[in-house]
Design a protein around this motif. Sequence first.
Motif, PDB file in Angstrom:
ATOM      1  N   CYS A 143     -22.083  -3.814  -5.374  1.00 13.11           N
ATOM      2  CA  CYS A 143     -21.060  -4.835  -5.429  1.00 13.11           C
ATOM      3  C   CYS A 143     -21.527  -5.883  -6.426  1.00 13.11           C
ATOM      4  O   CYS A 143     -22.741  -6.100  -6.590  1.00 13.11           O
ATOM      5  N   ALA A 144     -20.606  -6.538  -7.104  1.00 12.56           N
ATOM      6  CA  ALA A 144     -20.974  -7.574  -8.069  1.00 12.56           C
ATOM      7  C   ALA A 144     -19.937  -8.682  -8.048  1.00 12.56           C
ATOM      8  O   ALA A 144     -18.780  -8.472  -7.673  1.00 12.56           O
ATOM      9  N   ILE A 145     -20.386  -9.865  -8.449  1.00 14.87           N
ATOM     10  CA  ILE A 145     -19.496 -11.012  -8.594  1.00 14.87           C
ATOM     11  C   ILE A 145     -19.733 -11.624  -9.964  1.00 14.87           C
ATOM     12  O   ILE A 145     -20.813 -11.468 -10.551  1.00 14.87           O
ATOM     13  N   SER A 146     -18.728 -12.307 -10.464  1.00 13.74           N
ATOM     14  CA  SER A 146     -18.923 -13.018 -11.721  1.00 13.74           C
ATOM     15  C   SER A 146     -17.998 -14.212 -11.794  1.00 13.74           C
ATOM     16  O   SER A 146     -16.841 -14.139 -11.368  1.00 13.74           O
ATOM     17  N   PRO A 147     -18.495 -15.319 -12.337  1.00 12.42           N
ATOM     18  CA  PRO A 147     -17.617 -16.457 -12.598  1.00 12.42           C
ATOM     19  C   PRO A 147     -16.820 -16.193 -13.862  1.00 12.42           C
ATOM     20  O   PRO A 147     -17.188 -15.353 -14.684  1.00 12.42           O
ATOM     21  N   VAL A 148     -15.728 -16.887 -13.992  1.00 10.50           N
ATOM     22  CA  VAL A 148     -14.888 -16.742 -15.179  1.00 10.50           C
ATOM     23  C   VAL A 148     -15.178 -17.904 -16.120  1.00 10.50           C
ATOM     24  O   VAL A 148     -15.286 -19.047 -15.681  1.00 10.50           O
ATOM     25  N   LEU A 149     -15.312 -17.598 -17.414  1.00  8.50           N
ATOM     26  CA  LEU A 149     -15.551 -18.639 -18.410  1.00  8.50           C
ATOM     27  C   LEU A 149     -14.275 -19.443 -18.648  1.00  8.50           C
ATOM     28  O   LEU A 149     -13.176 -18.959 -18.381  1.00  8.50           O
ATOM     29  N   GLU A 150     -14.424 -20.644 -19.154  1.00 13.16           N
ATOM     30  CA  GLU A 150     -13.254 -21.471 -19.461  1.00 13.16           C
ATOM     31  C   GLU A 150     -12.354 -20.781 -20.471  1.00 13.16           C
ATOM     32  O   GLU A 150     -11.138 -20.976 -20.471  1.00 13.16           O
ATOM     33  N   THR A 151     -12.956 -19.960 -21.318  1.00 12.71           N
ATOM     34  CA  THR A 151     -12.190 -19.256 -22.344  1.00 12.71           C
ATOM     35  C   THR A 151     -11.506 -18.011 -21.801  1.00 12.71           C
ATOM     36  O   THR A 151     -10.794 -17.322 -22.518  1.00 12.71           O
ATOM     37  N   GLY A 152     -11.768 -17.685 -20.541  1.00 11.83           N
ATOM     38  CA  GLY A 152     -11.088 -16.556 -19.919  1.00 11.83           C
ATOM     39  C   GLY A 152     -11.929 -15.311 -19.748  1.00 11.83           C
ATOM     40  O   GLY A 152     -11.572 -14.414 -18.998  1.00 11.83           O
ATOM     41  N   GLY A 153     -13.034 -15.211 -20.441  1.00  9.93           N
ATOM     42  CA  GLY A 153     -13.891 -14.049 -20.269  1.00  9.93           C
ATOM     43  C   GLY A 153     -14.766 -14.202 -19.039  1.00  9.93           C
ATOM     44  O   GLY A 153     -14.658 -15.169 -18.285  1.00  9.93           O
ATOM     45  N   HIS A 154     -15.642 -13.240 -18.855  1.00 12.04           N
ATOM     46  CA  HIS A 154     -16.488 -13.232 -17.665  1.00 12.04           C
ATOM     47  C   HIS A 154     -17.922 -13.543 -18.016  1.00 12.04           C
ATOM     48  O   HIS A 154     -18.469 -12.999 -18.975  1.00 12.04           O
ATOM     49  N   TYR A 155     -18.538 -14.402 -17.218  1.00 15.82           N
ATOM     50  CA  TYR A 155     -19.951 -14.663 -17.367  1.00 15.82           C
ATOM     51  C   TYR A 155     -20.716 -13.512 -16.723  1.00 15.82           C
ATOM     52  O   TYR A 155     -20.131 -12.544 -16.240  1.00 15.82           O
ATOM     53  N   GLY A 156     -22.021 -13.592 -16.744  1.00 18.19           N
ATOM     54  CA  GLY A 156     -22.850 -12.498 -16.251  1.00 18.19           C
ATOM     55  C   GLY A 156     -22.594 -12.138 -14.813  1.00 18.19           C
ATOM     56  O   GLY A 156     -22.275 -12.975 -13.978  1.00 18.19           O
ATOM     57  N   TYR A 157     -22.715 -10.858 -14.522  1.00 15.99           N
ATOM     58  CA  TYR A 157     -22.519 -10.341 -13.185  1.00 15.99           C
ATOM     59  C   TYR A 157     -23.782 -10.556 -12.352  1.00 15.99           C
ATOM     60  O   TYR A 157     -24.893 -10.343 -12.822  1.00 15.99           O
ATOM     61  N   THR A 158     -23.583 -10.910 -11.106  1.00 21.56           N
ATOM     62  CA  THR A 158     -24.658 -10.903 -10.119  1.00 21.56           C
ATOM     63  C   THR A 158     -24.386  -9.747  -9.180  1.00 21.56           C
ATOM     64  O   THR A 158     -23.297  -9.656  -8.607  1.00 21.56           O
ATOM     65  N   PHE A 159     -25.383  -8.867  -9.055  1.00 22.92           N
ATOM     66  CA  PHE A 159     -25.217  -7.665  -8.250  1.00 22.92           C
ATOM     67  C   PHE A 159     -25.836  -7.833  -6.870  1.00 22.92           C
ATOM     68  O   PHE A 159     -26.865  -8.505  -6.710  1.00 22.92           O
ATOM     69  N   GLY A 160     -25.219  -7.166  -5.904  1.00 20.67           N
ATOM     70  CA  GLY A 160     -25.855  -7.038  -4.603  1.00 20.67           C
ATOM     71  C   GLY A 160     -27.002  -6.035  -4.687  1.00 20.67           C
ATOM     72  O   GLY A 160     -27.221  -5.409  -5.728  1.00 20.67           O
ATOM     73  N   SER A 161     -27.714  -5.877  -3.591  1.00 26.43           N
ATOM     74  CA  SER A 161     -28.902  -5.015  -3.578  1.00 26.43           C
ATOM     75  C   SER A 161     -28.578  -3.535  -3.613  1.00 26.43           C
ATOM     76  O   SER A 161     -29.469  -2.724  -3.835  1.00 26.43           O
ATOM     77  N   GLY A 162     -27.323  -3.196  -3.353  1.00 25.80           N
ATOM     78  CA  GLY A 162     -26.919  -1.805  -3.436  1.00 25.80           C
ATOM     79  C   GLY A 162     -26.910  -1.089  -2.095  1.00 25.80           C
ATOM     80  O   GLY A 162     -27.621  -1.476  -1.164  1.00 25.80           O
ATOM     81  N   THR A 163     -26.080  -0.057  -2.026  1.00 27.76           N
ATOM     82  CA  THR A 163     -26.027   0.831  -0.862  1.00 27.76           C
ATOM     83  C   THR A 163     -26.259   2.247  -1.347  1.00 27.76           C
ATOM     84  O   THR A 163     -25.529   2.731  -2.208  1.00 27.76           O
ATOM     85  N   ARG A 164     -27.279   2.868  -0.789  1.00 30.85           N
ATOM     86  CA  ARG A 164     -27.532   4.276  -1.140  1.00 30.85           C
ATOM     87  C   ARG A 164     -26.805   5.141  -0.136  1.00 30.85           C
ATOM     88  O   ARG A 164     -27.165   5.184   1.036  1.00 30.85           O
ATOM     89  N   LEU A 165     -25.756   5.819  -0.593  1.00 32.43           N
ATOM     90  CA  LEU A 165     -24.930   6.645   0.284  1.00 32.43           C
ATOM     91  C   LEU A 165     -25.173   8.116   0.006  1.00 32.43           C
ATOM     92  O   LEU A 165     -25.103   8.558  -1.146  1.00 32.43           O
ATOM     93  N   THR A 166     -25.446   8.847   1.057  1.00 33.57           N
ATOM     94  CA  THR A 166     -25.617  10.294   0.950  1.00 33.57           C
ATOM     95  C   THR A 166     -24.569  10.964   1.815  1.00 33.57           C
ATOM     96  O   THR A 166     -24.465  10.662   3.008  1.00 33.57           O
ATOM     97  N   VAL A 167     -23.800  11.857   1.208  1.00 40.66           N
ATOM     98  CA  VAL A 167     -22.779  12.602   1.941  1.00 40.66           C
ATOM     99  C   VAL A 167     -23.265  14.050   2.072  1.00 40.66           C
ATOM    100  O   VAL A 167     -23.487  14.731   1.066  1.00 40.66           O
ATOM    101  N   VAL A 168     -23.451  14.480   3.321  1.00 41.81           N
ATOM    102  CA  VAL A 168     -24.001  15.832   3.544  1.00 41.81           C
ATOM    103  C   VAL A 168     -22.933  16.763   4.122  1.00 41.81           C
ATOM    104  O   VAL A 168     -21.908  16.333   4.630  1.00 41.81           O
TER     105      VAL A 168
END
Lengths: 116, 110
Positions: A91-116
Motif C-alpha cells: 500500500c502507498a500514500i502520496s501528497p499532491v503537489l500544488e502544481t497537481g502532480g504527486h510527491y514521493g510515495y510512502t509505502f507500507g511494510s508490505g503483505t506477503r500473500l501465498t495462495v496454495v
Amino acid sequence: DAGITQSPRHKVTETGTPVTLRCHQTENHRYMYWYRQDPGHGLRLIHYSYGVKDTDKGEVSDGYSVSRSKTEDFLLTLESATSSQTSVYFCAISPVLETGGHYGYTFGSGTRLTVV
Amino acid sequence: QQPVQSPQAVILREGEDAVINCSSSKALYSVHWYRQKHGEAPVFLMILLKGGEQKGHDKISASFNEKKQQSSLYLTASQLSYSGTYFCGAEASTGNQFYFGTGTSLTVIP
C-alpha cells in the motif's frame, strides 16, 4: 512514525477463498494506492483511490476490488484467490503537489500473500 | 509504458561511483527515485520536476532531461549501505499516469 500500516504482514490462503488486505494511514492524504511486486515485473498498480468512495483501476486490476469508506483506510479484496495472485502487496500514500502532480510515495511494510 | 532502467544490475566496490539511467517513452512531468532493500518496502529518495533540475541527497544526486524523457541517478563514493534495488518512477505530463521502472540491482562490496 510510519504514517502507514498494512495488515496482515504474511498470509497463506487456499485457492478460491476471499482475502482482504488492509491499509491504514495517519497522514490524511487523499491518494492511496495498492501495488503488487513480482520478480521480473517490478511494482505494478492494482487500484488507487483519490478520496472517500473514489477509486479507479490500475494496470493489473482483474480479480481485485477495493473500498475506501474513510480517508484513513483502504482495503484490497481478492474475491477468489488464485495462485497467480501470490505476490507481495504494498500500500502507498502520496501528497499532491500544488502544481497537481504527486510527491514521493510512502509505502507500507508490505503483505506477503501465498495462495496454495 | 514502464520506464526502462539501465543497467539491470551493477556491482561496485566501496568508494566507487555508479550511474543508473531511466528512460521513458512518454513526455514526463516528474521523475521519482526509490531504493528498496531486500525484504523491505521501497523508500523515496527524491523527486525531480520538469525543468531540467538536478537534486542532491548526501552523495546521491539525480538529473532530469525532460526533452529526452530521461533521468539519471548518480551515486558517488558508494557505501555498503547503498546496496539495494533502485527504481525510478515516472509521472506522465498528461493523464496522471505513473509507472515504476524495471529496477536496477546495486551491490556494494568491501
